[in-house]
Each structure stands twice: as C-alpha cells, then as structure tokens.
Design a protein around this motif. Sequence first.
Motif, PDB file in Angstrom:
ATOM      1  N   PHE A  92      10.392  17.830  -4.560  1.00 50.72           N
ATOM      2  CA  PHE A  92      10.023  17.251  -5.855  1.00 50.72           C
ATOM      3  C   PHE A  92      10.765  15.948  -6.125  1.00 50.72           C
ATOM      4  CE2 PHE A  92       8.118  21.277  -7.616  1.00 50.72           C
ATOM      5  CZ  PHE A  92       6.898  20.701  -7.938  1.00 50.72           C
ATOM      6  N   TYR A  93      12.067  15.916  -5.859  1.00 52.41           N
ATOM      7  CA  TYR A  93      12.821  14.689  -6.085  1.00 52.41           C
ATOM      8  C   TYR A  93      12.269  13.552  -5.220  1.00 52.41           C
ATOM      9  CZ  TYR A  93      16.228  16.986  -9.065  1.00 52.41           C
ATOM     10  OH  TYR A  93      16.829  17.648 -10.094  1.00 52.41           O
ATOM     11  N   ALA A  94      11.907  13.851  -3.989  1.00 50.09           N
ATOM     12  CA  ALA A  94      11.305  12.823  -3.128  1.00 50.09           C
ATOM     13  C   ALA A  94       9.948  12.382  -3.691  1.00 50.09           C
ATOM     14  CB  ALA A  94      11.152  13.359  -1.706  1.00 50.09           C
ATOM     15  N   LEU A  95       9.140  13.338  -4.094  1.00 49.82           N
ATOM     16  CA  LEU A  95       7.802  13.016  -4.610  1.00 49.82           C
ATOM     17  C   LEU A  95       7.828  12.172  -5.874  1.00 49.82           C
ATOM     18  CD1 LEU A  95       5.782  16.310  -4.147  1.00 49.82           C
ATOM     19  CD2 LEU A  95       5.282  14.092  -3.146  1.00 49.82           C
ATOM     20  N   ILE A  96       8.729  12.502  -6.807  1.00 49.63           N
ATOM     21  CA  ILE A  96       8.726  11.771  -8.074  1.00 49.63           C
ATOM     22  C   ILE A  96       9.208  10.329  -7.907  1.00 49.63           C
ATOM     23  CG2 ILE A  96       8.864  13.855  -9.496  1.00 49.63           C
ATOM     24  CD1 ILE A  96      11.841  13.285  -9.982  1.00 49.63           C
ATOM     25  N   ILE A  97       9.744  10.017  -6.732  1.00 51.06           N
ATOM     26  CA  ILE A  97      10.082   8.630  -6.411  1.00 51.06           C
ATOM     27  C   ILE A  97       8.970   8.016  -5.547  1.00 51.06           C
ATOM     28  CG2 ILE A  97      11.734   7.093  -5.256  1.00 51.06           C
ATOM     29  CD1 ILE A  97      12.915   8.524  -7.743  1.00 51.06           C
ATOM     30  N   ILE A  98       8.543   8.738  -4.515  1.00 46.52           N
ATOM     31  CA  ILE A  98       7.560   8.208  -3.559  1.00 46.52           C
ATOM     32  C   ILE A  98       6.200   7.962  -4.202  1.00 46.52           C
ATOM     33  CG2 ILE A  98       6.225   8.783  -1.483  1.00 46.52           C
ATOM     34  CD1 ILE A  98       8.802  10.203  -0.463  1.00 46.52           C
ATOM     35  N   MET A  99       5.726   8.887  -5.032  1.00 49.05           N
ATOM     36  CA  MET A  99       4.386   8.718  -5.614  1.00 49.05           C
ATOM     37  C   MET A  99       4.282   7.437  -6.448  1.00 49.05           C
ATOM     38  SD  MET A  99       3.418  12.704  -6.418  1.00 49.05           S
ATOM     39  CE  MET A  99       2.234  12.301  -7.666  1.00 49.05           C
ATOM     40  N   PRO A 100       5.140   7.230  -7.440  1.00 49.36           N
ATOM     41  CA  PRO A 100       4.991   5.988  -8.219  1.00 49.36           C
ATOM     42  C   PRO A 100       5.377   4.735  -7.439  1.00 49.36           C
ATOM     43  CG  PRO A 100       6.824   7.293  -9.064  1.00 49.36           C
ATOM     44  CD  PRO A 100       6.139   8.128  -8.024  1.00 49.36           C
ATOM     45  N   LEU A 101       6.357   4.824  -6.555  1.00 50.50           N
ATOM     46  CA  LEU A 101       6.752   3.648  -5.778  1.00 50.50           C
ATOM     47  C   LEU A 101       5.620   3.220  -4.838  1.00 50.50           C
ATOM     48  CD1 LEU A 101       8.904   1.574  -5.162  1.00 50.50           C
ATOM     49  CD2 LEU A 101       9.903   3.170  -3.518  1.00 50.50           C
ATOM     50  N   SER A 102       4.947   4.174  -4.213  1.00 50.33           N
ATOM     51  CA  SER A 102       3.827   3.815  -3.336  1.00 50.33           C
ATOM     52  C   SER A 102       2.683   3.202  -4.142  1.00 50.33           C
ATOM     53  CB  SER A 102       3.348   5.033  -2.535  1.00 50.33           C
ATOM     54  OG  SER A 102       2.845   6.043  -3.386  1.00 50.33           O
ATOM     55  N   GLY A 103       2.468   3.683  -5.363  1.00 56.76           N
ATOM     56  CA  GLY A 103       1.455   3.070  -6.222  1.00 56.76           C
ATOM     57  C   GLY A 103       1.808   1.630  -6.564  1.00 56.76           C
ATOM     58  N   TRP A 104       3.067   1.398  -6.923  1.00 50.49           N
ATOM     59  CA  TRP A 104       3.512   0.040  -7.245  1.00 50.49           C
ATOM     60  C   TRP A 104       3.408  -0.865  -6.019  1.00 50.49           C
ATOM     61  CZ3 TRP A 104       8.986  -1.058  -9.740  1.00 50.49           C
ATOM     62  CH2 TRP A 104       8.997  -2.336 -10.304  1.00 50.49           C
ATOM     63  N   LEU A 105       3.752  -0.313  -4.846  1.00 52.40           N
ATOM     64  CA  LEU A 105       3.639  -1.091  -3.605  1.00 52.40           C
ATOM     65  C   LEU A 105       2.202  -1.485  -3.319  1.00 52.40           C
ATOM     66  CD1 LEU A 105       6.097   0.590  -1.069  1.00 52.40           C
ATOM     67  CD2 LEU A 105       5.973  -1.847  -1.638  1.00 52.40           C
ATOM     68  N   LEU A 106       1.254  -0.548  -3.492  1.00 52.94           N
ATOM     69  CA  LEU A 106      -0.133  -0.881  -3.165  1.00 52.94           C
ATOM     70  C   LEU A 106      -0.698  -1.913  -4.128  1.00 52.94           C
ATOM     71  CD1 LEU A 106      -2.805   0.602  -4.793  1.00 52.94           C
ATOM     72  CD2 LEU A 106      -1.606   2.590  -3.950  1.00 52.94           C
ATOM     73  N   VAL A 107      -0.345  -1.831  -5.401  1.00 53.18           N
ATOM     74  CA  VAL A 107      -0.783  -2.833  -6.377  1.00 53.18           C
ATOM     75  C   VAL A 107      -0.140  -4.183  -6.059  1.00 53.18           C
ATOM     76  CG1 VAL A 107      -0.595  -3.506  -8.808  1.00 53.18           C
ATOM     77  CG2 VAL A 107      -1.292  -1.184  -8.212  1.00 53.18           C
ATOM     78  N   SER A 108       1.138  -4.165  -5.717  1.00 53.26           N
ATOM     79  CA  SER A 108       1.856  -5.405  -5.408  1.00 53.26           C
ATOM     80  C   SER A 108       1.329  -6.059  -4.143  1.00 53.26           C
ATOM     81  CB  SER A 108       3.354  -5.114  -5.250  1.00 53.26           C
ATOM     82  OG  SER A 108       3.900  -4.653  -6.454  1.00 53.26           O
ATOM     83  N   ALA A 109       1.014  -5.258  -3.136  1.00 51.05           N
ATOM     84  CA  ALA A 109       0.531  -5.816  -1.872  1.00 51.05           C
ATOM     85  C   ALA A 109      -0.802  -6.525  -2.057  1.00 51.05           C
ATOM     86  CB  ALA A 109       0.415  -4.720  -0.813  1.00 51.05           C
ATOM     87  N   SER A 110      -1.667  -5.989  -2.912  1.00 54.24           N
ATOM     88  CA  SER A 110      -2.952  -6.651  -3.137  1.00 54.24           C
ATOM     89  C   SER A 110      -2.748  -7.942  -3.922  1.00 54.24           C
ATOM     90  CB  SER A 110      -3.926  -5.736  -3.887  1.00 54.24           C
ATOM     91  OG  SER A 110      -3.713  -5.802  -5.278  1.00 54.24           O
ATOM     92  N   GLY A 111      -1.827  -7.926  -4.865  1.00 50.23           N
ATOM     93  CA  GLY A 111      -1.544  -9.108  -5.667  1.00 50.23           C
ATOM     94  C   GLY A 111      -2.677  -9.522  -6.588  1.00 50.23           C
TER      95      GLY A 111
END
Length: 187
Positions: A92-111
């Motif tokens: 859970f601790y890994a997920l609550i960091i990985i899920m939102p961080l991966s979302g922010w990364l995908l939005v940021s990568a598209s720009g």
Amino acid sequence: MSQERYHRVAVFLHWVIGLSIILMIALGLVMEDIKPISLRIDAYGFHKSLGITILFLSLFRVYWRLTHPAPALPAGMKSWEVLASKATHIAFYALIIIMPLSGWLLVSASGKYPTIFFWLFEMPHLPVTGQKALGKQAYEIHELTTQWIAIPLIALHVLAALKHHFINRDTVLTRMLPRFIAVKLGR
C-alpha cells in the motif's frame, strides 16, 4: 507501554487517502466515456488534482509512519497473518506513491495538457516533457497498479479488517477507525 490505537493523524490520513483512491479508481474507469467533452475535461482536471493531493498526503503519511510506530498486532495472530499484514502495508505504501506519481509522469511527458490544481493554479510538469517512451511506461504502470494491484489489494484489506472484527473479534479494525465510530462498535 504500547499504544492500542493509531494516532488520530494516521487515522485521518488512512481514511482520506483510502477513500480518495477509491474515488479516483471509480472516476478513472468512467472518465474516458463522460459526455459532453467539457465535463470530461473537468473530470480529468479533478482526477489530476486529487492525484497530486494524494501524492503529497501519501508522502506525509510515509513520514508519519516512519516517525510514529504502529500499534502492536494482536498476540494471537498466526505468523502467516503477520507476514501478510506487513507485506500488504508495504505494498500500500508503494502504491499510494507510485499510482499518483506515474499519473503525473504521464501527463508531464505528453506536455500537452496543463494540470490546473482544483481550478486554482497551474501545477508544473515534471521535467520529462516530450519523452514519449517514458510517458507510455508511466501510463502502463498507472493502469497496471490500478487495475491489477490496487483493486485486489483494497478488497483483500477490507476483507481482512472485517475478518478480524467479526471472526477474530479483535481490535485490528477499530484501532484504525475514528474514535467515535470505534466506541460505538464497542472495541
């Protein structure tokens, strides 16, 4: 002397993050199909804003957990239950960091699309704009962690808490409930 309950800050963070993630999963499953397009854009904006909020609350939750030990597990728990509990919490601790961080990364990568934090101000993109391969990987991680890990893990977590409360009749559930609810349940 060991504590019997989680600290009220941990209880607050547990429920706010947990309920927010459930809302995010539900919204994520339907937002591509929302019509009209203006409502879909608002849904994506809310999803991104809540995701950023979850990320920062989760980082604080990890800090809080590292600086405030959890109450001891009930003495009668079997060794496999203790191991399952610890593994689930680490996941859970890994997920609550990985899920939102991966979302922010995908939005940021598209720009392409800015994140307007709850319609108040623009959140900066992470410094990965234009990295399409990274954006694709972040998307896959976001989808994988949500559909194949988070949903089953949440179900397992809820079922285990209910088992402890109704079958084992111990305090595993009530020590993470807000005090006024725990008192009503009598444990």
